[in-house]
Scaffold this motif. Structure first.
Motif, short mmCIF file in Angstrom:
data_model
loop_
_atom_site.label_atom_id
_atom_site.label_comp_id
_atom_site.label_asym_id
_atom_site.label_seq_id
_atom_site.Cartn_x
_atom_site.Cartn_y
_atom_site.Cartn_z
N GLU A 221 0.81 -1.23 0.00
CA GLU A 221 0.00 0.00 0.00
C GLU A 221 0.84 1.27 0.00
N ILE A 222 2.16 1.15 0.12
CA ILE A 222 3.02 2.33 0.04
C ILE A 222 3.06 2.81 -1.42
N PRO A 223 2.69 4.09 -1.66
CA PRO A 223 2.59 4.56 -3.05
C PRO A 223 3.95 4.95 -3.63
N ALA A 224 4.77 3.94 -3.91
CA ALA A 224 6.09 4.21 -4.50
C ALA A 224 6.35 3.18 -5.60
N HIS A 225 7.26 3.52 -6.49
CA HIS A 225 7.57 2.66 -7.64
C HIS A 225 8.10 1.29 -7.17
N PRO A 226 7.71 0.22 -7.90
CA PRO A 226 8.18 -1.12 -7.50
C PRO A 226 9.71 -1.23 -7.42
N ASP A 227 10.44 -0.47 -8.25
CA ASP A 227 11.91 -0.55 -8.21
C ASP A 227 12.46 -0.04 -6.88
N TYR A 228 11.80 0.97 -6.31
CA TYR A 228 12.21 1.47 -4.99
C TYR A 228 12.05 0.36 -3.95
N LYS A 229 10.90 -0.30 -3.97
CA LYS A 229 10.66 -1.35 -2.97
C LYS A 229 11.62 -2.53 -3.18
N ARG A 230 11.87 -2.87 -4.47
CA ARG A 230 12.82 -3.95 -4.76
C ARG A 230 14.19 -3.61 -4.20
N HIS A 231 14.58 -2.35 -4.34
CA HIS A 231 15.87 -1.90 -3.83
C HIS A 231 15.94 -2.10 -2.31
N LEU A 232 14.85 -1.79 -1.62
CA LEU A 232 14.83 -1.95 -0.16
C LEU A 232 14.92 -3.42 0.23
N VAL A 233 14.25 -4.27 -0.53
CA VAL A 233 14.28 -5.71 -0.22
C VAL A 233 15.73 -6.22 -0.30
N GLU A 234 16.49 -5.67 -1.25
CA GLU A 234 17.90 -6.08 -1.41
C GLU A 234 18.83 -5.49 -0.35
N ALA A 235 18.42 -4.36 0.23
CA ALA A 235 19.33 -3.61 1.12
C ALA A 235 19.58 -4.37 2.42
N THR A 236 20.73 -4.10 3.02
CA THR A 236 21.07 -4.74 4.29
C THR A 236 21.17 -3.65 5.37
N GLU A 237 21.61 -4.06 6.55
CA GLU A 237 21.71 -3.10 7.67
C GLU A 237 22.78 -2.03 7.43
N THR A 238 23.61 -2.23 6.41
CA THR A 238 24.62 -1.20 6.11
C THR A 238 24.16 -0.28 4.97
N GLY A 239 22.90 -0.37 4.61
CA GLY A 239 22.41 0.36 3.43
C GLY A 239 21.98 1.79 3.70
N THR A 240 22.36 2.36 4.84
CA THR A 240 21.96 3.74 5.14
C THR A 240 23.18 4.61 5.44
N ASP A 241 22.98 5.91 5.37
CA ASP A 241 24.03 6.88 5.72
C ASP A 241 23.45 7.97 6.59
N LEU A 242 24.31 8.60 7.37
CA LEU A 242 23.89 9.77 8.15
C LEU A 242 24.39 11.01 7.43
N ILE A 243 23.47 11.95 7.15
CA ILE A 243 23.86 13.20 6.50
C ILE A 243 23.30 14.38 7.29
N LEU A 244 23.73 15.57 6.93
CA LEU A 244 23.20 16.85 7.43
C LEU A 244 23.49 17.15 8.89
N ALA A 245 24.47 16.44 9.48
CA ALA A 245 24.87 16.80 10.85
C ALA A 245 25.42 18.22 10.87
N SER A 246 26.03 18.65 9.75
CA SER A 246 26.62 19.99 9.71
C SER A 246 25.55 21.07 9.85
N LEU A 247 24.31 20.74 9.51
CA LEU A 247 23.21 21.71 9.68
C LEU A 247 22.48 21.47 11.00
N ARG A 248 23.05 20.61 11.84
CA ARG A 248 22.42 20.20 13.11
C ARG A 248 21.02 19.63 12.87
#
Ligand SMILES: Cc1cc2nc3c(=O)[nH]c(=O)nc-3n(C[C@H](O)[C@H](O)[C@H](O)COP(=O)(O)O)c2cc1C
Length: 347
Positions: A221-248
């Motif tokens: 029911e999430i309204p996003a393209h199937p390729d986005y969801k497929r990408h998430l299914v493939e992702a692992t626990e290292t698949g994220t990054d932290l950004i924007l700390a410089s802007l607090r």
């Protein structure tokens, strides 16, 4: 808080302050998701026995937000659901929050999930209309403040979460245990929650339930393209990054080309808002959800993406979490039992 089980292997009947507040079968909150938690998703959450929130900021004007609330009411057959009111850390001029609160009240929405800054300004008005507030924070000190200004519940997220984990980056396990001891109102813990065992662990730590965002992103029911969801299914626990700390304004996002560029700019000290905004603007993210081209955009994502193993209806994900909670309780029953003390036998 009590969790009752008639017999081993049978489904758990939850009886926590969180599912009592929301009148849901399960003590699970499906947090607001910018561009994604629309009527179909929120109704699927509510119909599956968890509380869901339409994200008000995804709708450009009053009329479209009202229409979405009404559509959701139809899809839930009149069951209660909520609206997420995400606020910027400081009240900017032209802020829409006041209008959104008016619409929530006017439409008779029974719950709001607030985030971003203290909801103090709106508590009295919402309560007078009978709307209950769960406020989301990335650190226990903000939760105490929210309790002091009269919110009905809080959710506290740890460093693993998708979206904004705050500046201190305290892990969910530590955060949950401190929060449970520090607060007297109902508490949901979030950040990395992806299985029923996490739910049982959160309750064991003293919370009243959990908040989930990332694990539910692969629901049908999430309204996003199937390729986005497929990408998430493939992702692992290292698949994220932290950004924007410089802007607090630290954000945990999908590790992609945008995250790499933004991190590079920040490391080189070029991380001013004008330079970064074109990369992280919400519109770029929205386009990635629409097209499935996930290399562009700051796409909020938590480490629990590792548990997102297939695309399926939200009700099936919730059912799996429920079964896993039952299994976790069975495991606990075999791993640790109560023993009679010597005195119990009058020795
Ligand atoms: C794609 C995505 C979009 C989000 N958008 C919002 C938002 O608009 N407002 C908000 O308060 N929280 C937002 N969040 C945070 C979630 O509501 C929730 O707090 C978080 O996902 C919980 O941690 P988890 O990702 O580890 O499950 C978002 C999270 C994700 C993953």
């Amino acid at each position: 808080m009590t969790v009752r089980r008639a017999e081993e292997g049978k489904p758990v009947q939850f009886n926590t302050r969180l599912n009592a507040l929301f009148a849901t079968r399960l003590p699970i909150v499906a947090g607001g998701l910018q561009w994604l938690s629309k009527a179909e998703y929120v109704a699927a959450a509510v119909n599956a026995g968890v509380m869901g929130f339409i994200t008000a900021a995804s709708f450009p004007d009053d009329a479209t937000l009202r229409a979405e609330i009404r559509r959701c009411r139809e899809l839930t057959g009149g069951r209660d659901f909520g609206v997420n009111v995400s606020m910027l850390p400081k009240l900017p001029s032209g802020d829409r929050t006041d209008r959104i609160i008016d619409i929530v009240i006017d439409e008779g929405v029974p719950f709001v999930e607030t985030s971003g800054r203290s909801p103090e300004l709106y508590v009295r008005r919402l309560h007078a209309a009978g709307t209950r507030i769960i406020h989301k924070v990335p650190a226990v000190r903000f939760a105490r403040k929210a309790e002091a200004v009269g919110v009905d519940a809080v959710s506290v997220v740890g460093a693993e979460c998708g979206g904004h984990p705050g500046m201190d980056l305290i892990g969910t396990f530590v955060q949950a245990a401190i929060a449970a001891k520090s607060l007297s109102i109902p508490l949901a813990v979030g950040g990395g929650v992806g299985t029923g065992a996490h739910l049982v662990a959160a309750l064991a730590l003293g919370a009243d339930g959990v908040l989930i965002g990332t694990r539910f992103l692969v629901s049908a029911e999430i309204p996003a393209h199937p390729d986005y969801k497929r990408h998430l299914v493939e992702a692992t626990e290292t698949g994220t990054d932290l950004i924007l700390a410089s802007l607090r304004n630290t954000a945990r996002v999908l590790r992609n080309e945008t995250a790499r560029i933004v991190r590079d700019l920040e490391i080189r000290g070029a991380g001013d808002i004008e330079t970064l905004l074109p990369y992280v603007s919400g519109e770029v993210g929205r386009e990635a959800y629409r097209t499935g081209k996930v290399s562009q955009g700051a796409l909020s994502l938590g480490q629990s993406v590792v548990f997102a193993d297939r695309v399926e209806p939200l009700a099936d994900i919730v059912a799996r979490i429920e079964r896993e909670a039952t299994d976790a309780l069975d495991r606990l029953a075999t791993q640790c039992g109560r023993v009679a003390r010597e005195n119990d036998h009058g020795l």
